[in-house]
Motif scaffolding. Structure first.
Motif, mmCIF file in Angstrom:
data_model
loop_
_atom_site.group_PDB
_atom_site.id
_atom_site.type_symbol
_atom_site.label_atom_id
_atom_site.label_comp_id
_atom_site.label_asym_id
_atom_site.label_seq_id
_atom_site.Cartn_x
_atom_site.Cartn_y
_atom_site.Cartn_z
ATOM 1 N N MET A 1 0.959 -1.143 0.162
ATOM 2 C CA MET A 1 0.026 -0.038 0.196
ATOM 3 C C MET A 1 0.936 0.594 -0.187
ATOM 4 S SD MET A 1 -3.152 1.124 2.683
ATOM 5 C CE MET A 1 -3.981 -0.147 2.142
ATOM 6 N N THR A 2 1.125 2.342 -0.938
ATOM 7 C CA THR A 2 1.519 3.834 -0.942
ATOM 8 C C THR A 2 0.986 4.384 0.046
ATOM 9 O OG1 THR A 2 -0.070 5.019 -2.741
ATOM 10 C CG2 THR A 2 1.478 3.392 -3.632
ATOM 11 N N THR A 3 1.878 5.568 0.505
ATOM 12 C CA THR A 3 1.621 6.454 0.668
ATOM 13 C C THR A 3 -0.060 7.684 0.914
ATOM 14 O OG1 THR A 3 3.740 7.057 1.712
ATOM 15 C CG2 THR A 3 2.373 8.273 2.574
ATOM 16 N N SER A 4 -0.430 7.763 -0.394
ATOM 17 C CA SER A 4 -1.849 8.271 -0.791
ATOM 18 C C SER A 4 -2.397 7.274 -0.605
ATOM 19 C CB SER A 4 -1.146 8.440 -2.050
ATOM 20 O OG SER A 4 -0.665 9.519 -2.268
ATOM 21 N N GLN A 5 -2.784 5.664 -0.659
ATOM 22 C CA GLN A 5 -3.851 4.660 -0.484
ATOM 23 C C GLN A 5 -3.562 4.779 0.854
ATOM 24 O OE1 GLN A 5 -2.110 1.706 -2.289
ATOM 25 N NE2 GLN A 5 -3.119 1.447 -3.901
ATOM 26 N N ALA A 6 -2.700 4.661 1.846
ATOM 27 C CA ALA A 6 -3.051 4.634 3.661
ATOM 28 C C ALA A 6 -3.407 6.231 3.984
ATOM 29 C CB ALA A 6 -1.343 4.206 3.691
ATOM 30 N N THR A 7 -3.142 7.427 3.261
ATOM 31 C CA THR A 7 -3.760 8.394 3.983
ATOM 32 C C THR A 7 -4.889 7.943 3.170
ATOM 33 O OG1 THR A 7 -1.638 9.462 2.973
ATOM 34 C CG2 THR A 7 -3.649 10.137 3.814
ATOM 35 N N ALA A 8 -5.867 7.805 2.324
ATOM 36 C CA ALA A 8 -7.034 7.814 1.272
ATOM 37 C C ALA A 8 -7.906 6.836 2.929
ATOM 38 C CB ALA A 8 -7.261 7.334 0.500
ATOM 39 N N GLU A 9 -7.067 5.721 2.684
ATOM 40 C CA GLU A 9 -8.116 4.660 4.042
ATOM 41 C C GLU A 9 -8.409 4.428 5.424
ATOM 42 O OE1 GLU A 9 -9.858 0.998 4.481
ATOM 43 O OE2 GLU A 9 -8.855 2.033 2.886
ATOM 44 N N VAL A 10 -7.391 6.392 5.773
ATOM 45 C CA VAL A 10 -7.492 7.191 7.142
ATOM 46 C C VAL A 10 -8.266 7.561 6.940
ATOM 47 C CG1 VAL A 10 -6.246 8.129 8.915
ATOM 48 C CG2 VAL A 10 -4.667 5.955 8.002
ATOM 49 N N LEU A 12 -11.156 7.964 4.720
ATOM 50 C CA LEU A 12 -12.641 7.451 4.978
ATOM 51 C C LEU A 12 -12.624 6.372 5.716
ATOM 52 C CD1 LEU A 12 -12.221 5.684 1.132
ATOM 53 C CD2 LEU A 12 -13.089 7.472 1.710
ATOM 54 N N THR A 13 -11.606 6.267 7.097
ATOM 55 C CA THR A 13 -12.587 5.208 7.741
ATOM 56 C C THR A 13 -13.085 6.199 8.672
ATOM 57 O OG1 THR A 13 -10.691 3.532 7.741
ATOM 58 C CG2 THR A 13 -11.331 3.721 9.828
ATOM 59 N N ALA A 14 -11.956 7.568 9.274
ATOM 60 C CA ALA A 14 -12.956 8.493 9.906
ATOM 61 C C ALA A 14 -13.979 9.019 8.969
ATOM 62 C CB ALA A 14 -11.423 9.756 9.631
ATOM 63 N N LEU A 15 -14.187 9.797 7.972
ATOM 64 C CA LEU A 15 -15.287 9.731 7.508
ATOM 65 C C LEU A 15 -16.439 8.782 7.614
ATOM 66 C CD1 LEU A 15 -17.214 12.014 5.960
ATOM 67 C CD2 LEU A 15 -15.795 10.374 3.545
ATOM 68 N N ARG A 16 -16.268 7.335 7.730
ATOM 69 C CA ARG A 16 -17.189 6.672 7.875
ATOM 70 C C ARG A 16 -17.908 6.712 9.261
ATOM 71 N NH1 ARG A 16 -14.197 2.764 4.201
ATOM 72 N NH2 ARG A 16 -14.967 2.928 2.545
ATOM 73 N N ALA A 17 -17.118 7.280 10.105
ATOM 74 C CA ALA A 17 -16.561 6.750 11.658
ATOM 75 C C ALA A 17 -17.808 8.010 12.363
ATOM 76 C CB ALA A 17 -15.669 6.860 12.531
ATOM 77 N N LEU A 18 -17.994 9.162 11.223
ATOM 78 C CA LEU A 18 -19.011 10.224 11.741
ATOM 79 C C LEU A 18 -20.108 9.939 11.983
ATOM 80 C CD1 LEU A 18 -17.004 12.704 9.132
ATOM 81 C CD2 LEU A 18 -17.014 12.490 12.111
#
Length: 66
Positions: A1-10, A12-18
């Motif tokens: 996983m690239t840095t960009s992909q990891a950032t996107a995953e973090v 999206l996880t935060a967005l889903r938790a809202l």
């Protein structure tokens, strides 16, 4: 996983938790941002056609009579 992909995953996880209302507010801001509207439209079209067969651009032009 690239840095960009990891950032996107973090993100999206935060967005889903809202809570729903806050998530909706974030998404509305993204969609209404004039700078991103063309990108969002392009991504939607790309997503709709992602499983279609690819073909040479010249073939496409010939089909259109160009």
């Amino acid at each position: 996983m690239t840095t960009s992909q990891a950032t996107a995953e973090v993100f999206l996880t935060a967005l889903r938790a809202l809570p729903d209302e806050e998530r909706q507010a974030v998404l509305v801001h993204i969609v209404e941002d004039a700078e991103w509207q063309d990108d969002i439209k392009d991504l939607a079209v790309f997503s709709q056609h992602r499983n279609e067969r690819s073909r040479p651009f010249r073939e496409f032009l010939e089909e259109r009579g160009a």
